[in-house]
Design a protein around this motif. Structure first.
Motif, PDB file in Angstrom:
ATOM      1  N   GLU A  48       0.825  -1.193   0.000  1.00  0.00           N
ATOM      2  CA  GLU A  48       0.000   0.000   0.000  1.00  0.00           C
ATOM      3  C   GLU A  48       0.870   1.257   0.000  1.00  0.00           C
ATOM      4  N   THR A  49       2.130   1.132   0.346  1.00  0.00           N
ATOM      5  CA  THR A  49       2.986   2.292   0.582  1.00  0.00           C
ATOM      6  C   THR A  49       3.222   3.160  -0.651  1.00  0.00           C
ATOM      7  N   ARG A  50       2.848   2.711  -1.802  1.00  0.00           N
ATOM      8  CA  ARG A  50       3.071   3.486  -3.031  1.00  0.00           C
ATOM      9  C   ARG A  50       1.904   4.451  -3.229  1.00  0.00           C
ATOM     10  N   TRP A  51       1.852   5.538  -2.483  1.00  0.00           N
ATOM     11  CA  TRP A  51       0.680   6.405  -2.560  1.00  0.00           C
ATOM     12  C   TRP A  51       0.806   7.547  -3.547  1.00  0.00           C
ATOM     13  N   THR A  52       1.981   7.866  -3.996  1.00  0.00           N
ATOM     14  CA  THR A  52       2.120   8.946  -4.975  1.00  0.00           C
ATOM     15  C   THR A  52       2.154   8.318  -6.365  1.00  0.00           C
ATOM     16  N   PRO A  53       1.078   8.476  -7.133  1.00  0.00           N
ATOM     17  CA  PRO A  53       1.052   7.872  -8.467  1.00  0.00           C
ATOM     18  C   PRO A  53       2.176   8.420  -9.349  1.00  0.00           C
ATOM     19  N   GLU A  54       2.892   7.524  -9.947  1.00  0.00           N
ATOM     20  CA  GLU A  54       3.940   7.858 -10.915  1.00  0.00           C
ATOM     21  C   GLU A  54       3.685   7.029 -12.163  1.00  0.00           C
ATOM     22  N   PRO A  55       2.694   7.433 -12.982  1.00  0.00           N
ATOM     23  CA  PRO A  55       2.338   6.642 -14.164  1.00  0.00           C
ATOM     24  C   PRO A  55       3.529   6.437 -15.103  1.00  0.00           C
TER      25      PRO A  55
ATOM     26  N   GLY B  12      -6.947  -8.706  -1.292  1.00  0.00           N
ATOM     27  CA  GLY B  12      -6.739  -7.284  -1.074  1.00  0.00           C
ATOM     28  C   GLY B  12      -7.458  -6.480  -2.143  1.00  0.00           C
ATOM     29  N   ARG B  13      -7.146  -5.205  -2.207  1.00  0.00           N
ATOM     30  CA  ARG B  13      -7.763  -4.318  -3.191  1.00  0.00           C
ATOM     31  C   ARG B  13      -6.649  -3.630  -3.970  1.00  0.00           C
ATOM     32  N   LEU B  14      -6.854  -3.486  -5.265  1.00  0.00           N
ATOM     33  CA  LEU B  14      -5.857  -2.882  -6.148  1.00  0.00           C
ATOM     34  C   LEU B  14      -6.303  -1.480  -6.547  1.00  0.00           C
TER      35      LEU B  14
ATOM     36  N   PHE C  47      -0.034   1.346 -10.255  1.00  0.00           N
ATOM     37  CA  PHE C  47      -0.921   0.605  -9.353  1.00  0.00           C
ATOM     38  C   PHE C  47      -0.249   0.391  -8.006  1.00  0.00           C
ATOM     39  N   ALA C  48      -1.103   0.179  -6.984  1.00  0.00           N
ATOM     40  CA  ALA C  48      -0.650  -0.074  -5.613  1.00  0.00           C
ATOM     41  C   ALA C  48      -1.779  -0.750  -4.860  1.00  0.00           C
ATOM     42  N   GLY C  49      -1.472  -1.211  -3.652  1.00  0.00           N
ATOM     43  CA  GLY C  49      -2.508  -1.736  -2.781  1.00  0.00           C
ATOM     44  C   GLY C  49      -3.397  -0.595  -2.305  1.00  0.00           C
TER      45      GLY C  49
END
Length: 190
Positions: free
Chosen positions: A111-118, A132-134, A161-163
């Protein structure tokens, strides 16, 4: 070790057993395969040596692989033993061994990837959420996928994408551009 003669001798009884288990007569099998009743009878009794020309239509008629008819020896251990790899903050287990074509991976994404970097790259991706949820950002749109849901997309579109609310486990099928996963929602009508 079985000789070729031993393998060929076992084909006839195997053909007879298979036909009888399915409740098919020699006449019906002859009609389905185009092989005469007398040839089928001689094959089953071992008086006729099996050939590829005869075994292929029989395998098709019985809906079994050819190696089941000839009793081919088992292939080596088919299990794969994936070794987890770290890719940034994700854990990735490759599930396919052959290079090229579609590749399968099991991924655990935190989940720790909260800053989207497309990112963009060549290819096509199909993701299926196991647990979990994606959280999926795709071309400026945000989606939340629940367990049992899937997404597929061209990876030339900006994506990230992240948790969502914790780590997420997913299966990913990744292939070169143009190779897409096709699923039918319901059976075709006959």
């Amino acid at each position: 070790m079985e000789t070729t003669e031993d393998v060929l001798a076992a084909v006839g009884p195997r053909l007879r057993r298979l036909r009888q288990e399915r409740g098919v007569t020699l006449s019906a099998l002859a009609e389905a395969t185009g092989i005469s009743v007398s040839t089928l009878s001689r094959l089953e009794s071992g008086k006729r040596r099996p050939s590829l020309e005869l075994l292929l239509p029989l395998a098709q008629a019985h809906h079994v692989p050819l190696d089941e008819l000839v009793g081919a020896p088992e292939v080596g251990d088919p299990r794969i033993r994936p070794r987890p790899r770290k890719m940034g903050d994700m854990t990735v287990l490759p599930l396919t061994r052959r290079p090229g074509g579609i590749q399968a991976f099991k991924m655990v994404v935190p989940e720790t990837r909260w800053t989207p970097e497309p990112q963009t790259h060549e290819g096509y991706d199909w993701m299926y959420v196991l647990n979990g949820r994606l959280r999926l950002h795709l071309a400026g749109r945000e989606l939340i996928l629940e367990p049992g849901e899937a997404a597929e997309f061209d990876t030339r579109l900006p994506h990230w994408f992240a948790g969502a609310g914790g780590p997420v486990e997913l299966l990913s099928l990744f292939g070169p551009q143009g190779e897409r996963m096709h699923l039918r929602a319901r059976p075709r009508q006959k």
